[in-house]
Structure formats: structure tokens, C-alpha cells
Design a protein around this motif. Structure first.
Motif, PDB file in Angstrom:
ATOM      1  N   GLU A  33      38.051  12.893 -17.630  1.00 36.51           N
ATOM      2  CA  GLU A  33      37.637  13.922 -16.670  1.00 36.51           C
ATOM      3  C   GLU A  33      37.157  15.175 -17.396  1.00 36.51           C
ATOM      4  O   GLU A  33      36.140  15.772 -17.027  1.00 36.51           O
ATOM      5  N   LYS A  34      37.890  15.579 -18.437  1.00 43.08           N
ATOM      6  CA  LYS A  34      37.497  16.757 -19.203  1.00 43.08           C
ATOM      7  C   LYS A  34      36.151  16.541 -19.891  1.00 43.08           C
ATOM      8  O   LYS A  34      35.287  17.425 -19.912  1.00 43.08           O
ATOM      9  N   LEU A  35      35.985  15.350 -20.486  1.00 40.54           N
ATOM     10  CA  LEU A  35      34.725  15.051 -21.154  1.00 40.54           C
ATOM     11  C   LEU A  35      33.568  15.008 -20.162  1.00 40.54           C
ATOM     12  O   LEU A  35      32.463  15.477 -20.455  1.00 40.54           O
ATOM     13  N   GLY A  36      33.828  14.455 -18.978  1.00 42.24           N
ATOM     14  CA  GLY A  36      32.792  14.401 -17.948  1.00 42.24           C
ATOM     15  C   GLY A  36      32.382  15.787 -17.486  1.00 42.24           C
ATOM     16  O   GLY A  36      31.189  16.081 -17.357  1.00 42.24           O
ATOM     17  N   LEU A  37      33.375  16.662 -17.262  1.00 45.03           N
ATOM     18  CA  LEU A  37      33.069  18.031 -16.858  1.00 45.03           C
ATOM     19  C   LEU A  37      32.348  18.785 -17.965  1.00 45.03           C
ATOM     20  O   LEU A  37      31.427  19.563 -17.714  1.00 45.03           O
ATOM     21  N   GLY A  38      32.756  18.534 -19.208  1.00 37.09           N
ATOM     22  CA  GLY A  38      32.094  19.193 -20.335  1.00 37.09           C
ATOM     23  C   GLY A  38      30.647  18.782 -20.464  1.00 37.09           C
ATOM     24  O   GLY A  38      29.761  19.626 -20.673  1.00 37.09           O
ATOM     25  N   SER A  39      30.381  17.488 -20.326  1.00 43.47           N
ATOM     26  CA  SER A  39      29.002  16.998 -20.408  1.00 43.47           C
ATOM     27  C   SER A  39      28.163  17.541 -19.262  1.00 43.47           C
ATOM     28  O   SER A  39      27.006  17.941 -19.462  1.00 43.47           O
ATOM     29  N   ALA A  40      28.743  17.561 -18.060  1.00 41.02           N
ATOM     30  CA  ALA A  40      28.024  18.086 -16.894  1.00 41.02           C
ATOM     31  C   ALA A  40      27.720  19.569 -17.067  1.00 41.02           C
ATOM     32  O   ALA A  40      26.639  20.045 -16.707  1.00 41.02           O
ATOM     33  N   PHE A  41      28.676  20.299 -17.641  1.00 39.23           N
ATOM     34  CA  PHE A  41      28.460  21.733 -17.857  1.00 39.23           C
ATOM     35  C   PHE A  41      27.349  21.973 -18.867  1.00 39.23           C
ATOM     36  O   PHE A  41      26.466  22.814 -18.641  1.00 39.23           O
ATOM     37  N   ILE A  42      27.364  21.241 -19.982  1.00 39.45           N
ATOM     38  CA  ILE A  42      26.337  21.422 -21.013  1.00 39.45           C
ATOM     39  C   ILE A  42      24.950  21.105 -20.447  1.00 39.45           C
ATOM     40  O   ILE A  42      23.984  21.846 -20.672  1.00 39.45           O
ATOM     41  N   LEU A  43      24.855  20.007 -19.683  1.00 42.57           N
ATOM     42  CA  LEU A  43      23.571  19.624 -19.101  1.00 42.57           C
ATOM     43  C   LEU A  43      23.082  20.692 -18.120  1.00 42.57           C
ATOM     44  O   LEU A  43      21.913  21.100 -18.159  1.00 42.57           O
TER      45      LEU A  43
END
Length: 259
Positions: A33-43
Motif C-alpha cells: 500500500e505504501k509503495l502504491g501510494l508512493g508511486s501514485a504520488f510521484i506520477l
């Protein structure tokens, strides 16, 4: 006493887990979940910066800001050519990036207001860097090129080259008694100068780029104010649009009287 209360609390939690009312989640799910949110934030962050950069590029490369040089007379033309779609997209992505950043819980002990200001600042800095690179120009070229991938960008760039009701910009190809003919990114337009109230700073000549405000009258344009664009680096998107439509300008050969 406190030890007994802690034991009772642990017993209650264990009983809730055994009954199925509380479900444990794997640490790998939390990590995913953290990695998914991080990737979504960067994008989202990079898209917001890109849209900000494209907005600056649009204002710099089109005739939009030139209409403000006519004062109140050019305000409607300015609004007509303003990149609303790019600005709205940037605002939406900015709020989305802030929402994802807050949802991720990073730096939860810091006031979100300061983090939001820092986020906006970073987006503006990176977007400004995008503006002064060739990335935005390549995206413009892709938007009006033959590649299918560039069609995604075309709705954002197209308003910069569309015909306007209150303004016009293009290259002079003919100078008459009370009119000029302009090559615009769309077509050749006859511009009536009979009601011109604010003339150009320099003498007009064939091949010169100009911008005018007034009102569209059918297939022609009635100008009230006109400015010549002496700097060849001004309005590069308009110039490239004219070149794509009509090619490079060639000065006509001089005419000699017959003997």
C-alpha cells in the motif's frame, strides 16, 4: 492495577481477533500500500509539474500575452486564447498530489499547510525547468505531427492556434490600401485596417509577423489595434503553425517596369 488493565485489554483484543471482528493484515500488504501510494504520488507530482510547465510554455509561445499590450481593448482576446484546459488540469493534479501525499501519512507530525506550500513550490520549480527545456517543444511537435501518440497533447495545444473572434496573429503576405492579408496557422485572412485606432510601431512589410485585436467579420477581420512583432523569437508556436501550413516565407522578386 495498570498491569491488570493491560492484561484485560490484551485479552479483549485477542477475543475480538478470534471471533473475527478484528482482522489482521499482513505487513506485506502495508508495504504494498505504501509503495502504491508512493508511486501514485510521484506520477501525479510529475504530471502536475509538466502541466504547469506546459502552461508557461503556452503563454510564452503563443499570442496570448500579446493581447494584454493593447490594454482593455485586448482583454477579451486574451481570455479567448487563454489555456484554460492546461491550467485546470494543473490545478486538479496539484490537489490530487496533495491528497495522495496526505493519505500516505509521510511526515504526519508536520503541519500539512507547510507541506502543501513546499509541494506547490517544488512543482513550480520543476515545471519552470520543463518550460526552458526542449521537452515542451517536442510535445508540441508531437501534437501536430503524424504520430498517434501525440494526439493526447493536441487538445492542450490546439487553442493556441485556433481562429479567434477578437484577436488574430500571423505573417503578412500582402499589403493593400486599407488592408493586409495574413497567413495564420489556419488560413489566409484579410485584415481590414479602415477603423484602426492603434497602429504598429514600425512600418509594415511583407513577411513581418503581427498581432491585432478587433472583431471577426465573416471570412475577414476588422482590426482596431495592431502591433508588429520584430523579435523572431516571439510567438514561436504561431510561427511554427504558419510554417507547417504555408512553408517558409520567400520574398517575392522585385518587379521592373517594361521598356
Amino acid at each position: 492495577m495498570e498491569k491488570n488493565n493491560q492484561i484485560n485489554l490484551e485479552d479483549k483484543v485477542m477475543s475480538q481477533i478470534k471471533s473475527g471482528r478484528i482482522k489482521l493484515r499482513s505487513k506485506y500488504l502495508f508495504l504494498a500500500e505504501k509503495l502504491g501510494l508512493g508511486s501514485a504520488f510521484i506520477l501525479t507530482f510529475m504530471l502536475a509539474a509538466l502541466f504547469f510547465g506546459l502552461s508557461l510554455f503556452y503563454l510564452k509561445a503563443t499570442d496570448n500575452l500579446w493581447y494584454l499590450s493593447f490594454g482593455s481593448r485586448g482583454f477579451l482576446a486574451f481570455l479567448e486564447s487563454f489555456p484554460f484546459l492546461l491550467v485546470i488540469g494543473w490545478i486538479i493534479l496539484l490537489f490530487l498530489a496533495g491528497f495522495i501525499f496526505r493519505k500516505s501519512g509521510v511526515l504526519y507530525d508536520r503541519p500539512f499547510g507547510y507541506l502543501a506550500l513546499a509541494l506547490v513550490g517544488f512543482i513550480i520549480i520543476i515545471g519552470t525547468i520543463f518550460t526552458f527545456t526542449h521537452l515542451t517543444e517536442r510535445m508540441e511537435g508531437a501534437a501536430f505531427g503524424s504520430r498517434s501518440g501525440g494526439m493526447f497533447f493536441k487538445p492542450f495545444f490546439k487553442p493556441g492556434l485556433d481562429e479567434r473572434e477578437r484577436g488574430i496573429a500571423g505573417r503578412i503576405v500582402e499589403i493593400g490600401q486599407d488592408y493586409i492579408s495574413l497567413q495564420t496557422p489556419s488560413r489566409v485572412v484579410k485584415v481590414d485596417l479602415k477603423r484602426l485606432e492603434e497602429g504598429p510601431q514600425n512600418k509594415l512589410s511583407v513577411g513581418m509577423f503581427v498581432v491585432a485585436v478587433g472583431e471577426k467579420k465573416g471570412d475577414s477581420f476588422e482590426a482596431l489595434g495592431l502591433h508588429n512583432i520584430n523579435n523572431e523569437e516571439e510567438m514561436p508556436m504561431i510561427r511554427r503553425g504558419v510554417h507547417r501550413r504555408f512553408g517558409s516565407f520567400e520574398t517575392p522578386p522585385p518587379s521592373f517596369p517594361e521598356r
